[in-house]
Design a protein around this motif. Structure first.
Motif, PDB file in Angstrom:
ATOM      1  N   ASP A  25     -21.636 -52.798   2.065  1.00 10.68           N
ATOM      2  CA  ASP A  25     -21.780 -51.406   2.526  1.00 10.68           C
ATOM      3  C   ASP A  25     -23.282 -51.195   3.233  1.00 10.68           C
ATOM      4  O   ASP A  25     -24.402 -51.256   2.402  1.00 10.68           O
ATOM      5  N   THR A  27     -26.463 -49.245   3.647  1.00 14.70           N
ATOM      6  CA  THR A  27     -27.091 -47.913   3.367  1.00 14.70           C
ATOM      7  C   THR A  27     -28.279 -47.400   4.265  1.00 14.70           C
ATOM      8  O   THR A  27     -28.560 -46.172   4.296  1.00 14.70           O
ATOM      9  N   GLY A  46     -22.251 -46.396   4.774  1.00 12.29           N
ATOM     10  CA  GLY A  46     -21.157 -46.453   3.997  1.00 12.29           C
ATOM     11  C   GLY A  46     -19.757 -47.289   4.350  1.00 12.29           C
ATOM     12  O   GLY A  46     -19.081 -47.487   3.931  1.00 12.29           O
TER      13      GLY A  46
END
Ligand code: HEM
Length: 131
Positions: A25, A27, A46
């Protein structure tokens, strides 16, 4: 603070820079990365980094990371590789990818630096046509 320092780096670093966690994911997504891929940072934080690449890597990227976490075997980290990226509009382009690893309070993060090779590829094609 460290976060402000990181934000200033992400705003000014000329190459596209993407930070992901160990699940893939995103960041952080630098200003140059936003211009290159056509997404804003808020849209991508995300989401999985695999949305920035075409198949077959898109479906496999989670496994690439998991394989590394299980075995410690590096296939890109510290080596770099030319891979294919995919922009928001679906178009693809060659890119030089360098990946580094950073651990923060038990959490592992990966930092990716991306150089767009489109211009280099076009130069090489033009050169070939001239020969
Ligand atoms: C591994 C493709 C972006 C982090 C890999 C591998 C490929 C790949 C082909 C190795 C597979 C293998 O030989 O087993 C791509 C493509 C990208 C991309 C096409 C285009 C956007 C990123 C970014 C990061 C990242 C931006 C980090 C921010 C990793 C990590 C591994 C990996 C941590 C496993 C460690 C390693 O193999 O050294 N990726 N990747 N990737 N990638 Fe990506």
């Amino acid at each position: 603070t460290r976060e402000q320092h990181l934000q200033s780096i992400l705003a000014t670093v000329p190459d596209a820079m993407i930070i992901i966690d160990e699940t893939g994911d995103i960041t952080s997504f630098s200003a140059a990365a936003q211009r290159l891929f056509g997404y804003s940072e808020t849209e991508l934080v995300g989401r999985n980094v695999s949305c920035l690449m075409p198949q077959p890597d898109r479906d496999r990227h989670d496994e690439y990371i998991a394989h590394y976490l299980q075995t410690g075997e590096r296939r890109i980290i510290g080596l770099g590789r030319v891979v294919v990226g995919q922009r928001r509009d679906g178009s693809t382009f060659p890119m030089q990818l360098s990946v580094g690893e950073a651990g923060e309070d038990g959490q592992r993060l990966f930092t990716g630096f991306i150089r767009d090779l489109t211009a280099k590829e076009q130069d090489e094609l033009r050169l070939k046509e001239l020969q």
